[in-house]
Design a protein around this motif. Structure first.
Motif, PDB file in Angstrom:
ATOM      1  N   VAL A   1      11.750 -13.314   2.751  1.00  0.00           N
ATOM      2  CA  VAL A   1      10.399 -12.600   2.970  1.00  0.00           C
ATOM      3  C   VAL A   1      11.083 -11.242   3.785  1.00  0.00           C
ATOM      4  O   VAL A   1      11.661 -11.281   4.691  1.00  0.00           O
ATOM      5  CB  VAL A   1       9.411 -13.266   3.794  1.00  0.00           C
ATOM      6  N   ARG A   2      10.753 -10.152   3.153  1.00  0.00           N
ATOM      7  CA  ARG A   2      11.225  -8.866   3.494  1.00  0.00           C
ATOM      8  C   ARG A   2       9.883  -7.911   3.717  1.00  0.00           C
ATOM      9  O   ARG A   2       9.002  -7.834   2.790  1.00  0.00           O
ATOM     10  CB  ARG A   2      12.038  -8.502   2.450  1.00  0.00           C
ATOM     11  N   ARG A   3       9.702  -7.435   4.998  1.00  0.00           N
ATOM     12  CA  ARG A   3       8.512  -6.533   5.240  1.00  0.00           C
ATOM     13  C   ARG A   3       8.848  -5.197   5.622  1.00  0.00           C
ATOM     14  O   ARG A   3       9.946  -5.153   6.496  1.00  0.00           O
ATOM     15  CB  ARG A   3       7.536  -7.308   6.255  1.00  0.00           C
ATOM     16  N   VAL A   4       8.323  -4.157   4.928  1.00  0.00           N
ATOM     17  CA  VAL A   4       8.897  -2.987   5.262  1.00  0.00           C
ATOM     18  C   VAL A   4       7.881  -1.945   5.483  1.00  0.00           C
ATOM     19  O   VAL A   4       6.769  -1.828   4.683  1.00  0.00           O
ATOM     20  CB  VAL A   4       9.547  -2.241   4.188  1.00  0.00           C
ATOM     21  N   ILE A   5       7.730  -1.103   6.780  1.00  0.00           N
ATOM     22  CA  ILE A   5       6.501  -0.122   7.018  1.00  0.00           C
ATOM     23  C   ILE A   5       7.043   0.990   7.358  1.00  0.00           C
ATOM     24  O   ILE A   5       7.544   1.639   8.404  1.00  0.00           O
ATOM     25  CB  ILE A   5       5.709  -0.597   8.267  1.00  0.00           C
ATOM     26  N   GLY A   6       7.128   2.020   6.075  1.00  0.00           N
ATOM     27  CA  GLY A   6       8.083   2.980   6.008  1.00  0.00           C
ATOM     28  C   GLY A   6       9.410   3.168   6.646  1.00  0.00           C
ATOM     29  O   GLY A   6      10.135   2.107   6.663  1.00  0.00           O
TER      30      GLY A   6
ATOM     31  N   VAL B   1       4.436  13.913   4.764  1.00  0.00           N
ATOM     32  CA  VAL B   1       5.025  13.136   3.892  1.00  0.00           C
ATOM     33  C   VAL B   1       4.372  11.796   3.630  1.00  0.00           C
ATOM     34  O   VAL B   1       3.526  11.201   4.520  1.00  0.00           O
ATOM     35  CB  VAL B   1       6.448  12.856   4.288  1.00  0.00           C
ATOM     36  N   SER B   2       4.830  10.941   2.608  1.00  0.00           N
ATOM     37  CA  SER B   2       4.085   9.662   2.356  1.00  0.00           C
ATOM     38  C   SER B   2       5.113   8.506   2.582  1.00  0.00           C
ATOM     39  O   SER B   2       6.486   8.666   2.459  1.00  0.00           O
ATOM     40  CB  SER B   2       3.673   9.813   0.998  1.00  0.00           C
ATOM     41  N   PHE B   3       4.438   7.465   2.893  1.00  0.00           N
ATOM     42  CA  PHE B   3       5.302   6.115   2.813  1.00  0.00           C
ATOM     43  C   PHE B   3       4.550   4.762   2.599  1.00  0.00           C
ATOM     44  O   PHE B   3       3.505   5.156   2.311  1.00  0.00           O
ATOM     45  CB  PHE B   3       5.760   6.045   4.452  1.00  0.00           C
ATOM     46  N   SER B   4       5.310   3.889   2.457  1.00  0.00           N
ATOM     47  CA  SER B   4       4.758   2.935   2.104  1.00  0.00           C
ATOM     48  C   SER B   4       4.852   1.476   3.018  1.00  0.00           C
ATOM     49  O   SER B   4       5.817   1.707   3.712  1.00  0.00           O
ATOM     50  CB  SER B   4       5.485   2.343   0.619  1.00  0.00           C
ATOM     51  N   ALA B   5       3.737   0.760   3.084  1.00  0.00           N
ATOM     52  CA  ALA B   5       3.995  -0.423   3.799  1.00  0.00           C
ATOM     53  C   ALA B   5       3.682  -1.764   2.760  1.00  0.00           C
ATOM     54  O   ALA B   5       2.779  -1.955   2.116  1.00  0.00           O
ATOM     55  CB  ALA B   5       2.730  -0.690   4.764  1.00  0.00           C
TER      56      ALA B   5
ATOM     57  N   ILE C   1       0.884  -1.000   0.012  1.00  0.00           N
ATOM     58  CA  ILE C   1       0.117  -0.022   0.133  1.00  0.00           C
ATOM     59  C   ILE C   1       1.120   1.275  -0.218  1.00  0.00           C
ATOM     60  O   ILE C   1       1.626   1.531   0.906  1.00  0.00           O
ATOM     61  CB  ILE C   1      -0.908  -0.045   1.103  1.00  0.00           C
ATOM     62  N   ASP C   2       0.760   2.098  -1.000  1.00  0.00           N
ATOM     63  CA  ASP C   2       1.852   3.344  -1.253  1.00  0.00           C
ATOM     64  C   ASP C   2       1.110   4.440  -0.925  1.00  0.00           C
ATOM     65  O   ASP C   2      -0.336   4.380  -0.660  1.00  0.00           O
ATOM     66  CB  ASP C   2       2.350   3.269  -2.737  1.00  0.00           C
ATOM     67  N   ASP C   3       1.767   5.621  -0.809  1.00  0.00           N
ATOM     68  CA  ASP C   3       1.331   6.948  -0.580  1.00  0.00           C
ATOM     69  C   ASP C   3       0.462   7.087   0.725  1.00  0.00           C
ATOM     70  O   ASP C   3      -0.776   7.690   0.634  1.00  0.00           O
ATOM     71  CB  ASP C   3       0.665   7.365  -1.908  1.00  0.00           C
ATOM     72  N   ILE C   4       0.881   6.480   1.871  1.00  0.00           N
ATOM     73  CA  ILE C   4       0.096   6.687   3.124  1.00  0.00           C
ATOM     74  C   ILE C   4       0.589   7.925   3.755  1.00  0.00           C
ATOM     75  O   ILE C   4       1.819   8.161   3.955  1.00  0.00           O
ATOM     76  CB  ILE C   4       0.555   5.245   3.953  1.00  0.00           C
ATOM     77  N   PRO C   5      -0.337   8.770   4.042  1.00  0.00           N
ATOM     78  CA  PRO C   5       0.203  10.043   4.674  1.00  0.00           C
ATOM     79  C   PRO C   5       0.765   9.677   5.998  1.00  0.00           C
ATOM     80  O   PRO C   5      -0.082   9.187   6.642  1.00  0.00           O
ATOM     81  CB  PRO C   5      -0.981  10.879   4.324  1.00  0.00           C
ATOM     82  N   ASN C   6       1.905  10.569   6.308  1.00  0.00           N
ATOM     83  CA  ASN C   6       2.402  10.518   7.679  1.00  0.00           C
ATOM     84  C   ASN C   6       2.010  11.846   8.269  1.00  0.00           C
ATOM     85  O   ASN C   6       2.550  12.772   7.839  1.00  0.00           O
ATOM     86  CB  ASN C   6       3.847  10.160   7.673  1.00  0.00           C
TER      87      ASN C   6
END
Length: 216
Positions: A171-176, A137-141, A115-120
């Motif tokens: 498996v790689r998981r990234v939350i901003g 700013v925006s971040f991706s999960a 999910i991209d362009d999540i507003p922080n």
């Protein structure tokens, strides 16, 4: 007390159905790997582990890669799907190449669900309490998976053929910039043809998929 003979088949049928239900129970860690790839497979309700015989076998049942003729050479596959009205995006890219011997094959699958362009909005307010929209700013999960596959075709002395295969999974998981993790796992697969019958079995996460999180 001895179980009457007519009841035995039903007892074993109930046992295997119950065990299958446990094995297929959802695990919310790395659940994005259960979405599935290939329009054909999803149209068949994902019931393809016995019939899969193309580049997507690396995802469904790595043993299926051995069904491909060595003359086919390199094969590529790709898929893009959107979830929740385009909020979530699922992407798949796969490739497979044969060994020179012809009865073995390697595969590589790349999967992303994000999910991209999540507003922080954590810095929306200044120290004096005023609102500054420029601080947003925006971040991706996103979740990523890399599957390295190997498959080989075997023949018994009686001329029967069966395929075996396996996956090494990262498996790689990234939350901003908030958290990220690495995970590792293994899959195994088997296909066996006997007359008109195609039988198959897969074991996903046979060692469980370990995830190590790092919070920043």
């Amino acid at each position: 007390m001895k179980t009457p003979a007519p009841i035995r088949p039903f007892f074993f049928l109930f046992f295997f159905v119950a065990m299958a239900g446990v094995a297929m129970g959802q695990k919310y860690s790395n659940e994005f790997l259960s979405i599935g790839v290939s329009a054909r497979a999803q149209a068949m309700g994902n019931a393809v582990i016995a019939s899969t015989d193309d580049v997507t076998s690396g995802y469904w049942n790595p043993a299926g890669l051995a069904n491909m003729d060595s003359t086919e050479g390199l094969q590529l596959g790709a898929m893009h799907a959107e979830w929740f009205a385009g909020v979530g995006k699922f992407d798949y890219l796969g490739l497979t190449i044969p060994f020179a011997t012809g009865n073995r094959r390697l595969g590589l699958s790349l999967i992303r669900f994000g999910i991209d362009d999540i507003p922080n909005t954590l810095s929306l307010y200044e120290d004096d309490g005023t609102v500054n929209y420029d601080n947003i700013v925006s971040f991706s999960a996103a979740d990523y998976a890399i599957l390295g596959s190997y498959a080989q075709k075997w023949k018994t002395k009686k001329g029967r053929e069966f395929n075996i295969g396996g996956n090494v999974k990262i498996v790689r998981r990234v939350i901003g910039t908030f958290a990220n993790s690495w995970g590792f796992g293994f899959d195994v697969g088997l296909q066996w043809k006997s007359g008109p019958w195609l039988l198959a079995a897969t074991g996903r996460d046979i060692t469980s998929t370990f995830n190590a999180w790092h919070v920043t």
